[in-house]
Scaffold this motif. Structure first.
Motif, PDB file in Angstrom:
ATOM      1  N   SER A  84     -12.663   8.970  12.966  1.00  0.00           N
ATOM      2  CA  SER A  84     -11.850   9.559  14.037  1.00  0.00           C
ATOM      3  C   SER A  84     -10.516   8.841  14.214  1.00  0.00           C
ATOM      4  N   LEU A  85     -10.329   7.702  13.534  1.00  0.00           N
ATOM      5  CA  LEU A  85      -9.091   6.944  13.681  1.00  0.00           C
ATOM      6  C   LEU A  85      -7.913   7.668  13.033  1.00  0.00           C
ATOM      7  N   THR A  86      -6.746   7.462  13.611  1.00  0.00           N
ATOM      8  CA  THR A  86      -5.498   7.946  13.033  1.00  0.00           C
ATOM      9  C   THR A  86      -4.829   6.802  12.289  1.00  0.00           C
ATOM     10  N   VAL A  87      -4.282   7.089  11.106  1.00  0.00           N
ATOM     11  CA  VAL A  87      -3.528   6.092  10.349  1.00  0.00           C
ATOM     12  C   VAL A  87      -2.052   6.235  10.709  1.00  0.00           C
ATOM     13  N   SER A  88      -1.495   5.190  11.292  1.00  0.00           N
ATOM     14  CA  SER A  88      -0.084   5.176  11.649  1.00  0.00           C
ATOM     15  C   SER A  88       0.684   4.498  10.519  1.00  0.00           C
ATOM     16  N   THR A  89       1.680   5.176   9.955  1.00  0.00           N
ATOM     17  CA  THR A  89       2.390   4.626   8.800  1.00  0.00           C
ATOM     18  C   THR A  89       3.826   5.121   8.742  1.00  0.00           C
ATOM     19  N   SER A  90       4.710   4.276   8.222  1.00  0.00           N
ATOM     20  CA  SER A  90       6.043   4.755   7.878  1.00  0.00           C
ATOM     21  C   SER A  90       5.882   5.727   6.711  1.00  0.00           C
ATOM     22  N   ALA A  91       6.920   6.482   6.410  1.00  0.00           N
ATOM     23  CA  ALA A  91       6.817   7.498   5.373  1.00  0.00           C
ATOM     24  C   ALA A  91       6.280   6.893   4.073  1.00  0.00           C
ATOM     25  N   SER A  92       5.158   7.407   3.605  1.00  0.00           N
ATOM     26  CA  SER A  92       4.541   6.904   2.374  1.00  0.00           C
ATOM     27  C   SER A  92       3.642   7.984   1.802  1.00  0.00           C
ATOM     28  N   ARG A  93       4.013   8.508   0.637  1.00  0.00           N
ATOM     29  CA  ARG A  93       3.180   9.503  -0.009  1.00  0.00           C
ATOM     30  C   ARG A  93       1.825   8.923  -0.354  1.00  0.00           C
ATOM     31  N   ALA A  94       1.799   7.641  -0.773  1.00  0.00           N
ATOM     32  CA  ALA A  94       0.540   7.016  -1.185  1.00  0.00           C
ATOM     33  C   ALA A  94      -0.456   6.952  -0.038  1.00  0.00           C
ATOM     34  N   ASP A 135      16.072   5.934  -0.774  1.00  0.00           N
ATOM     35  CA  ASP A 135      16.131   7.382  -0.940  1.00  0.00           C
ATOM     36  C   ASP A 135      14.754   8.016  -0.982  1.00  0.00           C
ATOM     37  N   ASP A 136      13.726   7.214  -1.296  1.00  0.00           N
ATOM     38  CA  ASP A 136      12.354   7.721  -1.338  1.00  0.00           C
ATOM     39  C   ASP A 136      11.666   7.659   0.023  1.00  0.00           C
ATOM     40  N   GLY A 137      12.383   7.165   1.034  1.00  0.00           N
ATOM     41  CA  GLY A 137      11.822   7.066   2.369  1.00  0.00           C
ATOM     42  C   GLY A 137      11.061   5.790   2.638  1.00  0.00           C
ATOM     43  N   LEU A 138      10.786   5.003   1.589  1.00  0.00           N
ATOM     44  CA  LEU A 138      10.061   3.748   1.761  1.00  0.00           C
ATOM     45  C   LEU A 138      10.980   2.684   2.357  1.00  0.00           C
ATOM     46  N   LEU A 139      10.403   1.766   3.113  1.00  0.00           N
ATOM     47  CA  LEU A 139      11.198   0.711   3.730  1.00  0.00           C
ATOM     48  C   LEU A 139      11.821  -0.192   2.680  1.00  0.00           C
ATOM     49  N   VAL A 140      13.045  -0.608   2.926  1.00  0.00           N
ATOM     50  CA  VAL A 140      13.731  -1.562   2.056  1.00  0.00           C
ATOM     51  C   VAL A 140      13.159  -2.953   2.320  1.00  0.00           C
ATOM     52  N   PRO A 141      12.857  -3.747   1.279  1.00  0.00           N
ATOM     53  CA  PRO A 141      12.326  -5.098   1.503  1.00  0.00           C
ATOM     54  C   PRO A 141      13.227  -5.922   2.420  1.00  0.00           C
ATOM     55  N   ARG A 142      12.605  -6.691   3.304  1.00  0.00           N
ATOM     56  CA  ARG A 142      13.349  -7.466   4.297  1.00  0.00           C
ATOM     57  C   ARG A 142      14.312  -8.476   3.678  1.00  0.00           C
ATOM     58  N   LYS A 143      14.034  -8.920   2.468  1.00  0.00           N
ATOM     59  CA  LYS A 143      14.895  -9.927   1.847  1.00  0.00           C
ATOM     60  C   LYS A 143      16.255  -9.369   1.430  1.00  0.00           C
ATOM     61  N   LEU A 144      16.398  -8.049   1.399  1.00  0.00           N
ATOM     62  CA  LEU A 144      17.655  -7.442   0.970  1.00  0.00           C
ATOM     63  C   LEU A 144      18.625  -7.296   2.142  1.00  0.00           C
ATOM     64  N   ALA A 203       0.826  -1.204   0.000  1.00  0.00           N
ATOM     65  CA  ALA A 203       0.000   0.000   0.000  1.00  0.00           C
ATOM     66  C   ALA A 203       0.864   1.259   0.000  1.00  0.00           C
ATOM     67  N   ALA A 204       1.997   1.199   0.710  1.00  0.00           N
ATOM     68  CA  ALA A 204       2.877   2.365   0.796  1.00  0.00           C
ATOM     69  C   ALA A 204       3.453   2.750  -0.558  1.00  0.00           C
ATOM     70  N   ALA A 205       3.622   1.768  -1.443  1.00  0.00           N
ATOM     71  CA  ALA A 205       4.245   2.008  -2.741  1.00  0.00           C
ATOM     72  C   ALA A 205       3.245   2.130  -3.884  1.00  0.00           C
ATOM     73  N   ASP A 206       1.955   1.952  -3.603  1.00  0.00           N
ATOM     74  CA  ASP A 206       0.952   1.883  -4.669  1.00  0.00           C
ATOM     75  C   ASP A 206      -0.269   2.706  -4.293  1.00  0.00           C
ATOM     76  N   ALA A 207      -0.384   3.894  -4.868  1.00  0.00           N
ATOM     77  CA  ALA A 207      -1.494   4.785  -4.538  1.00  0.00           C
ATOM     78  C   ALA A 207      -2.843   4.170  -4.883  1.00  0.00           C
ATOM     79  N   ALA A 208      -2.889   3.372  -5.949  1.00  0.00           N
ATOM     80  CA  ALA A 208      -4.151   2.760  -6.366  1.00  0.00           C
ATOM     81  C   ALA A 208      -4.639   1.737  -5.343  1.00  0.00           C
ATOM     82  N   LEU A 209      -3.719   1.116  -4.624  1.00  0.00           N
ATOM     83  CA  LEU A 209      -4.096   0.174  -3.565  1.00  0.00           C
ATOM     84  C   LEU A 209      -4.357   0.907  -2.254  1.00  0.00           C
TER      85      LEU A 209
END
Length: 255
Positions: free
Chosen positions: A138-148, A172-181, A118-124
């Motif tokens: 009234s809920l707050t969305v807690s998220t790592s940095a994600s423009r989407a 560099d885009d602030g998104l989390l690096v995949p765990r497999k890397l 979801a963080a990498a895909d605005a359509a999702l």
């Protein structure tokens, strides 16, 4: 700006326990509680919510893929309409547990692979965040940095709590690096604490390429399922308290 200390909790299943939830609840100010899809079950959810209430810790739904075997960290190809139903189901489950225990669900976050997708895909991100707003605006969305996710929340009228994952590398885009890397998960205690100090002192995070990225956050996430989590959480809290920036989440200012 004040900083919330947050942890993913309730991640056992049946007789199997993961993490030291009770100890972490004495350290954090908010908790993301697994809702039975990637981890957790009704008994664990109820116990976690009640322990959080006793300590004045805010609770939120930690919403993931239906993937107990993979702990919600495997990507799954599921139709968006079905995913929306999964999100609503998990929100309703924790909300019901919290209400019954005399507590209140204040926030939600997307777990693991679902959150990364979801963080990498605005359509999702759009329909999933819209489901949160439809359930409880009234809920707050807690998220790592994600423009989407952040943009979707803004369009839906939801508050955002941007969260720094101290033990997870970002690009560099602030998104989390995949765990497999390699290097995606930072295990060294001093390296984690250095990242927290950098964030608090000059408002930046260093990416995997060495680039300094400006990052304004409301919360620091402490993973409860890693070895030495409690000791690391105490150390992180110590660093933040030295800056005079720990408060209960209910007093947080959000974007």
């Amino acid at each position: 700006m004040d900083i919330d200390l947050n942890a993913d909790l309730g991640e056992g299943f049946g007789p199997w326990r993961m993490g030291e939830d009770e100890a972490l609840l004495d350290i954090v100010s908010s908790a993301n509680v697994a809702c039975g899809f990637h981890a957790g079950d009704p008994v664990i959810m109820d116990r976690t919510v009640r322990m959080a209430r006793q300590r004045g810790v805010d609770v939120g739904a930690h919403v993931g893929f239906p993937d107990l075997m993979g702990f919600g960290r495997r990507q799954m190809q599921i139709e968006t309409k079905e995913l929306v139903a999964y999100v609503l189901y998990q929100l309703a489950a924790l909300d019901g547990m919290a209400r019954t225990a005399g507590h209140r669900m204040t926030h939600m976050s997307f777990h693991g692979a679902l959150g990364n997708m979801a963080a990498a895909d605005a359509a999702l991100a759009e329909p999933l965040v819209r489901a949160v707003a439809d359930f409880d605006p009234s809920l707050t969305v807690s998220t790592s940095a994600s423009r989407a996710i952040e943009d979707a929340a803004g369009r839906c009228g939801l508050r955002v709590r941007r969260t720094f994952l101290a033990d997870r590398a970002c690009g560099d885009d602030g998104l989390l690096v995949p765990r497999k890397l390699p290097g995606a998960v930072i295990h060294e205690r001093e390296a984690v604490l250095a990242r927290v100090r950098q964030l608090l002192e000059d408002g930046t995070v260093t990416s995997v390429t060495g680039k300094k990225i400006p990052m304004r956050v409301h919360s620091i996430l402490l993973h409860g399922d890693t070895p030495g989590a409690v000791e690391l959480a105490r150390a992180v809290r110590g660093v933040v308290e030295q800056a005079g920036r720990v408060v209960p989440i209910s007093r947080q200012a959000n974007d």
